[in-house]
Design an enzyme around this catalytic site. Structure first.
Site, PDB file in Angstrom:
ATOM      1  CD  GLU A 156       8.048   1.958  -0.801  1.00 17.76           C
ATOM      2  OE1 GLU A 156       7.794   3.043  -1.357  1.00 17.76           O
ATOM      3  OE2 GLU A 156       9.121   1.749  -0.210  1.00 17.76           O
ATOM      4  CE1 TYR A 160      -4.029   2.033   0.600  1.00 25.38           C
ATOM      5  CE2 TYR A 160      -2.728   3.131   2.283  1.00 25.38           C
ATOM      6  CZ  TYR A 160      -3.854   3.086   1.491  1.00 25.38           C
ATOM      7  OH  TYR A 160      -4.793   4.075   1.582  1.00 25.38           O
TER       8      TYR A 160
END
Ligand code: UDP
Length: 293
Positions: A119, A117
């Protein structure tokens, strides 16, 4: 208005009342696959935001953030649409700067359970700016801090809905860790107001702009407020703190106040009251009705 959803976590019940509106259309589609529509504004809110939901299929989460953003940016480039990206306070990771300002680059683990989520959303911001710089796409990036309110799933898994459902059903209230970690909770109506203002702002404002409520609470304080407001007899219990759980989070919203003339108006206790009423009504329905979402 086209509402596009793959319904992986979204509930059809939440949009049933809108189907009566003539210009409201629903398309079941997953943005990891290319799409072609005629549009002039795009709000990209796609992606589960609750840790248990986005971690359930982490590869798909990264695909949603990265391939999904790519597909929508290509659509924006073709149609000339303005496009808003729902980015996140997770881009700051477990922050070393407090409160978080937009200029802070963050402290993010690239291969932990939250990375798909965090990155994914960071890479989406990169794509947005590269489409802006390369193709002149009009972009708007908001970084959303913890938001809650009616129409959340009872099994969402995030802290506000967990505590309310536990309190209303007499289950133990599960604090992860010692409860001293902090979050700042924004009521959904406030957030949507900020989002619409951002979309309507001058082209020169690309963001990122933080949107959230700057009142900060420990998770223990939140549990106590929910118990107080529901009059519940639930007991607080402690569970292990999830890996890479941020210690503290609070938005600096100076930029949103200055550029959008926006600040949240709904404080935690009135937002919690409205959310408690919603879950109270929802949980009173027969189980078979809850399953049919
Ligand atoms: N949390 C908790 N009990 C729960 C769910 C979450 O104590 O039942 C904690 C979680 O560990 C985190 C905070 O509440 O410190 C906010 O968690 P949430 O999943 O809502 O969102 P996050 O901000 O971590 O993405």
């Amino acid at each position: 208005m086209i509402c596009l959803d793959n319904f992986s976590t979204g509930m059809r019940r939440n949009i049933v009342h809108l189907k009566r509106v003539d210009r409201f259309n629903v398309v079941a589609h997953d943005i990891v696959h290319p799409l072609d529509l005629e549009v002039d504004e795009i709000y990209n809110l796609a992606c589960p935001a609750s840790p248990p939901h986005y971690q359930a299929d982490p590869i798909h989460t990264t695909k949603t953030c990265v391939l999904g953003s790519l597909n929508l940016l290509e659509l924006a480039a073709r149609t000339g649409a303005r496009i808003l990206q729902a980015s996140t306070s997770e881009v700051y990771g477990d922050p070393n700067v407090h409160p978080q300002v937009e200029s802070y680059w963050g402290n993010v683990n690239s291969f932990g359970p939250r990375s798909c989520y965090d990155e994914g959303k960071r890479c989406a911001e990169t794509l947005f700016f590269d489409f802006h710089n390369t193709h002149g796409v009009e972009i708007k990036i908001i970084r959303i801090f913890n938001t809650y309110g009616p129409r959340m799933r009872p099994d969402d898994g995030r802290v506000v809905s967990n505590f309310i459902v536990q309190a209303l059903t007499g289950q133990d209230i599960t604090i992860y860790g010692d409860g001293s970690q902090t979050r700042s909770f924004c009521f959904v109506d406030d957030l949507i107001g900020g989002m619409v203002r951002m979309m309507a702002s001058p082209s020169s404002l690309t963001g990122p702009v933080n949107l959230g409520n700057p009142s900060e609470f420990t998770i223990r304080e939140l549990a106590e407020q929910v118990i107080g407001l529901t009059g519940s007899r639930s007991q607080i219990i402690h569970r292990a703190l999830p890996v890479d759980d941020p210690r503290q989070r609070r938005p600096d919203i100076s930029l949103a106040m200055q550029e959008l003339d926006w600040r949240p108006k709904i404080d935690l206790s009135s937002g919690l009251r409205q959310t408690i009423d919603y879950f109270d009504g929802l949980l009173a329905r027969p189980a078979r009705e809850l399953e049919a979402v």
